[in-house]
Design a protein around this motif. Structure first.
Motif, PDB file in Angstrom:
ATOM      1  N   TYR B  32      -2.718  -3.739  31.210  1.00  0.00           N
ATOM      2  CA  TYR B  32      -3.561  -2.725  31.537  1.00  0.00           C
ATOM      3  C   TYR B  32      -4.123  -2.664  32.379  1.00  0.00           C
ATOM      4  O   TYR B  32      -4.963  -3.747  33.253  1.00  0.00           O
ATOM      5  CB  TYR B  32      -4.408  -2.227  30.456  1.00  0.00           C
ATOM      6  CG  TYR B  32      -3.888  -1.423  28.821  1.00  0.00           C
ATOM      7  CD1 TYR B  32      -3.807  -2.851  28.041  1.00  0.00           C
ATOM      8  CD2 TYR B  32      -3.461  -0.261  29.381  1.00  0.00           C
ATOM      9  CE1 TYR B  32      -3.421  -2.040  26.873  1.00  0.00           C
ATOM     10  CE2 TYR B  32      -3.455   0.427  28.084  1.00  0.00           C
ATOM     11  CZ  TYR B  32      -3.288  -0.233  26.709  1.00  0.00           C
ATOM     12  OH  TYR B  32      -2.490   0.193  25.668  1.00  0.00           O
ATOM     13  N   TYR B  34      -8.721  -1.636  33.739  1.00  0.00           N
ATOM     14  CA  TYR B  34      -9.483  -1.346  32.764  1.00  0.00           C
ATOM     15  C   TYR B  34     -10.753  -0.962  33.689  1.00  0.00           C
ATOM     16  O   TYR B  34     -11.174  -1.935  35.120  1.00  0.00           O
ATOM     17  CB  TYR B  34      -9.871  -2.264  32.119  1.00  0.00           C
ATOM     18  CG  TYR B  34      -9.431  -2.601  30.538  1.00  0.00           C
ATOM     19  CD1 TYR B  34      -8.022  -2.710  30.374  1.00  0.00           C
ATOM     20  CD2 TYR B  34     -10.472  -1.825  29.674  1.00  0.00           C
ATOM     21  CE1 TYR B  34      -7.703  -2.993  29.012  1.00  0.00           C
ATOM     22  CE2 TYR B  34     -10.093  -1.758  28.342  1.00  0.00           C
ATOM     23  CZ  TYR B  34      -8.566  -2.180  28.020  1.00  0.00           C
ATOM     24  OH  TYR B  34      -8.320  -2.497  26.862  1.00  0.00           O
ATOM     25  N   HIS B  49      -9.671   3.620  30.958  1.00  0.00           N
ATOM     26  CA  HIS B  49      -9.024   2.536  31.224  1.00  0.00           C
ATOM     27  C   HIS B  49      -7.207   2.841  30.752  1.00  0.00           C
ATOM     28  O   HIS B  49      -6.875   4.008  30.510  1.00  0.00           O
ATOM     29  CB  HIS B  49      -8.784   0.827  30.177  1.00  0.00           C
ATOM     30  CG  HIS B  49      -7.925   1.417  28.447  1.00  0.00           C
ATOM     31  ND1 HIS B  49      -8.897   1.692  27.877  1.00  0.00           N
ATOM     32  CD2 HIS B  49      -6.836   1.461  28.292  1.00  0.00           C
ATOM     33  CE1 HIS B  49      -7.986   2.209  26.375  1.00  0.00           C
ATOM     34  NE2 HIS B  49      -7.091   1.785  26.656  1.00  0.00           N
ATOM     35  N   ARG B  91      -6.587  -6.544  32.624  1.00  0.00           N
ATOM     36  CA  ARG B  91      -6.153  -6.915  31.267  1.00  0.00           C
ATOM     37  C   ARG B  91      -4.315  -6.786  30.386  1.00  0.00           C
ATOM     38  O   ARG B  91      -4.031  -6.339  30.731  1.00  0.00           O
ATOM     39  CB  ARG B  91      -7.516  -6.519  30.872  1.00  0.00           C
ATOM     40  CG  ARG B  91      -6.931  -6.756  28.422  1.00  0.00           C
ATOM     41  CD  ARG B  91      -7.682  -6.026  28.057  1.00  0.00           C
ATOM     42  NE  ARG B  91      -7.925  -6.068  27.211  1.00  0.00           N
ATOM     43  CZ  ARG B  91      -9.014  -5.668  25.466  1.00  0.00           C
ATOM     44  NH1 ARG B  91      -8.999  -4.665  26.061  1.00  0.00           N
ATOM     45  NH2 ARG B  91      -9.241  -6.122  24.693  1.00  0.00           N
ATOM     46  N   VAL B  93      -1.692  -6.194  27.534  1.00  0.00           N
ATOM     47  CA  VAL B  93      -1.502  -5.436  26.591  1.00  0.00           C
ATOM     48  C   VAL B  93      -1.910  -6.058  25.612  1.00  0.00           C
ATOM     49  O   VAL B  93      -2.343  -5.591  24.693  1.00  0.00           O
ATOM     50  CB  VAL B  93      -0.033  -4.758  27.218  1.00  0.00           C
ATOM     51  CG1 VAL B  93      -0.289  -3.541  25.666  1.00  0.00           C
ATOM     52  CG2 VAL B  93      -0.341  -3.863  27.797  1.00  0.00           C
ATOM     53  N   ASN B  95      -3.594  -8.819  24.002  1.00  0.00           N
ATOM     54  CA  ASN B  95      -4.694  -9.825  24.940  1.00  0.00           C
ATOM     55  C   ASN B  95      -4.858 -11.325  23.518  1.00  0.00           C
ATOM     56  O   ASN B  95      -5.659 -11.471  24.362  1.00  0.00           O
ATOM     57  CB  ASN B  95      -5.957  -9.225  25.270  1.00  0.00           C
ATOM     58  CG  ASN B  95      -6.472  -8.336  24.094  1.00  0.00           C
ATOM     59  OD1 ASN B  95      -6.162  -8.280  23.496  1.00  0.00           O
ATOM     60  ND2 ASN B  95      -7.645  -7.781  24.911  1.00  0.00           N
ATOM     61  N   SER B  96      -5.481 -11.263  22.492  1.00  0.00           N
ATOM     62  CA  SER B  96      -5.412 -11.847  21.419  1.00  0.00           C
ATOM     63  C   SER B  96      -6.808 -12.477  22.313  1.00  0.00           C
ATOM     64  O   SER B  96      -7.300 -13.485  21.811  1.00  0.00           O
ATOM     65  CB  SER B  96      -4.746 -12.960  21.157  1.00  0.00           C
ATOM     66  OG  SER B  96      -3.019 -12.695  20.762  1.00  0.00           O
ATOM     67  N   GLY B  97      -7.385 -11.418  22.712  1.00  0.00           N
ATOM     68  CA  GLY B  97      -9.233 -11.748  22.936  1.00  0.00           C
ATOM     69  C   GLY B  97      -8.970 -12.585  24.492  1.00  0.00           C
ATOM     70  O   GLY B  97     -10.594 -12.580  24.574  1.00  0.00           O
ATOM     71  N   TYR B  98      -8.781 -11.026  24.879  1.00  0.00           N
ATOM     72  CA  TYR B  98      -8.755 -11.885  25.994  1.00  0.00           C
ATOM     73  C   TYR B  98     -10.037 -11.391  27.248  1.00  0.00           C
ATOM     74  O   TYR B  98     -10.341 -10.599  26.406  1.00  0.00           O
ATOM     75  CB  TYR B  98      -7.651 -11.277  27.158  1.00  0.00           C
ATOM     76  CG  TYR B  98      -7.729 -11.496  29.000  1.00  0.00           C
ATOM     77  CD1 TYR B  98      -8.015 -10.156  29.769  1.00  0.00           C
ATOM     78  CD2 TYR B  98      -6.475 -12.251  29.167  1.00  0.00           C
ATOM     79  CE1 TYR B  98      -8.189 -10.752  30.862  1.00  0.00           C
ATOM     80  CE2 TYR B  98      -6.891 -12.552  30.816  1.00  0.00           C
ATOM     81  CZ  TYR B  98      -7.571 -11.809  32.042  1.00  0.00           C
ATOM     82  OH  TYR B  98      -7.439 -11.782  32.965  1.00  0.00           O
ATOM     83  N   ALA B  99     -10.434 -12.852  27.205  1.00  0.00           N
ATOM     84  CA  ALA B  99     -13.114 -12.397  28.134  1.00  0.00           C
ATOM     85  C   ALA B  99     -11.921 -11.870  29.562  1.00  0.00           C
ATOM     86  O   ALA B  99     -10.789 -12.241  30.555  1.00  0.00           O
ATOM     87  CB  ALA B  99     -12.438 -14.261  27.793  1.00  0.00           C
ATOM     88  N   LEU B 100     -12.713 -10.972  30.092  1.00  0.00           N
ATOM     89  CA  LEU B 100     -12.417  -9.927  30.640  1.00  0.00           C
ATOM     90  C   LEU B 100     -13.062 -10.588  32.112  1.00  0.00           C
ATOM     91  O   LEU B 100     -13.789 -11.398  31.972  1.00  0.00           O
ATOM     92  CB  LEU B 100     -13.369  -8.607  31.179  1.00  0.00           C
ATOM     93  CG  LEU B 100     -13.127  -7.705  29.553  1.00  0.00           C
ATOM     94  CD1 LEU B 100     -13.924  -6.590  29.674  1.00  0.00           C
ATOM     95  CD2 LEU B 100     -12.178  -7.351  29.620  1.00  0.00           C
ATOM     96  N   ASN B 101     -12.687 -11.125  33.440  1.00  0.00           N
ATOM     97  CA  ASN B 101     -13.366 -11.405  34.821  1.00  0.00           C
ATOM     98  C   ASN B 101     -13.461 -10.220  35.263  1.00  0.00           C
ATOM     99  O   ASN B 101     -12.657  -9.325  36.041  1.00  0.00           O
ATOM    100  CB  ASN B 101     -11.951 -12.087  35.292  1.00  0.00           C
ATOM    101  CG  ASN B 101     -12.024 -13.083  36.223  1.00  0.00           C
ATOM    102  OD1 ASN B 101     -13.212 -12.887  37.148  1.00  0.00           O
ATOM    103  ND2 ASN B 101     -11.547 -13.709  36.906  1.00  0.00           N
ATOM    104  N   PHE B 102     -14.598 -10.571  35.840  1.00  0.00           N
ATOM    105  CA  PHE B 102     -15.197  -8.996  36.074  1.00  0.00           C
ATOM    106  C   PHE B 102     -15.451  -8.960  37.774  1.00  0.00           C
ATOM    107  O   PHE B 102     -15.385  -8.168  38.585  1.00  0.00           O
ATOM    108  CB  PHE B 102     -16.866  -9.014  35.863  1.00  0.00           C
ATOM    109  CG  PHE B 102     -17.093  -8.259  34.996  1.00  0.00           C
ATOM    110  CD1 PHE B 102     -16.433  -8.826  33.469  1.00  0.00           C
ATOM    111  CD2 PHE B 102     -17.492  -7.122  34.725  1.00  0.00           C
ATOM    112  CE1 PHE B 102     -16.928  -8.474  32.197  1.00  0.00           C
ATOM    113  CE2 PHE B 102     -17.532  -6.542  33.461  1.00  0.00           C
ATOM    114  CZ  PHE B 102     -17.350  -6.926  32.069  1.00  0.00           C
ATOM    115  N   GLY B 103     -15.166 -10.803  38.528  1.00  0.00           N
ATOM    116  CA  GLY B 103     -15.519 -10.396  40.576  1.00  0.00           C
ATOM    117  C   GLY B 103     -16.550  -9.238  40.746  1.00  0.00           C
ATOM    118  O   GLY B 103     -17.587  -9.183  40.063  1.00  0.00           O
TER     119      GLY B 103
END
Lengths: 111, 112
Positions: B32, B34, B49, B91, B93, B95-103
């Motif tokens: 996705y 976001y 998203h 991210r 689809v 994700n099983s709890g994928y942590a966002l990487n904000f940059g």
């Protein structure tokens, strides 16, 4: 529906002191996260949890511990605070295929 | 994880549309796009998203190119309160709890 609540909102610690930051969510989310943000920088992941009783390390885990004994709470502990841990701490919660919800932050100063 | 590229800063006049671009040329079919924003000193806020279709909600519109290698977040009538740092994040689809990487995001300044 309060969303994500962080306590405390502000704290000043002396070097070597310990404290626990609490994150509570009332949305029944599976996933919870702790980030830190230093002035002028982006958010960096400290630890996260994909479910009750589980935790994992993020990008900057050193000096921190976490626990998720209940699904709605995610605790971040500083065992021996250092000035380098002066930061704003954000907690977030989420679930698959939806946007994550963030708390309003805890502003921590270590002197 | 697919990497995103955003301009560091943009300006927009109040009342005009703000178009924030994001390049994600290495995105895979199960990821996705976001968008979040962070208003000064506040926690990040989810905006919108999408996977491959254009999306619209009460806050913004998201336009994703047909090849999915780039996207544009549109704030149709920017206000001073839209001044913030905007983050484009890819991210998975499932994700099983994928942590966002904000940059680093794009710092949008809306001017009177």
């Amino acid at each position: 529906n309060a969303g994500v609540t962080q306590t405390p909102k502000f704290r000043v610690l002396k070097t070597g002191q310990s404290m626990t930051l609490l994150c509570a969510q009332d949305m029944n989310h599976e996933y919870m996260y702790w980030y830190r943000q230093d002035p002028g920088m982006g958010l960096r992941l400290i630890h996260y949890s994909v479910g009750e009783g589980t935790t994992a390390k993020g990008e900057v885990p050193d000096g921190y511990n976490v626990s998720r004994l209940k699904k709605q709470n995610f605790l971040l502990g500083l065992e021996s605070a250092a000035p380098s841990q002066t930061s704003v701490y954000f907690c977030a919660s989420g679930r698959n295929n939806y946007g994550y919800t963030f708390g309003s932050g805890t502003r921590l100063t270590v002197v | 994880d697919a990497k995103t590229t955003q301009p560091p800063s943009m300006d927009c006049a109040e009342g005009r549309a703000a178009n924030l671009p994001c390049n994600h040329s290495t995105i895979s079919g199960n990821e996705y796009v976001y968008w979040y924003r962070q208003i000064h000193s506040q926690g990040p806020q989810y905006i919108i998203h999408g996977l491959k279709n254009n999306e619209t909600n009460e806050m913004a519109s998201l336009i994703i190119t047909e090849d999915r290698k780039s996207s544009t977040l549109i704030l149709p009538h920017a206000t001073l309160r839209d001044t913030a740092v905007y983050y484009c994040i890819v991210r998975p689809v499932s994700n099983s709890g994928y942590a966002l990487n904000f940059g680093k995001g794009t710092s949008l300044l809306v001017t009177p």
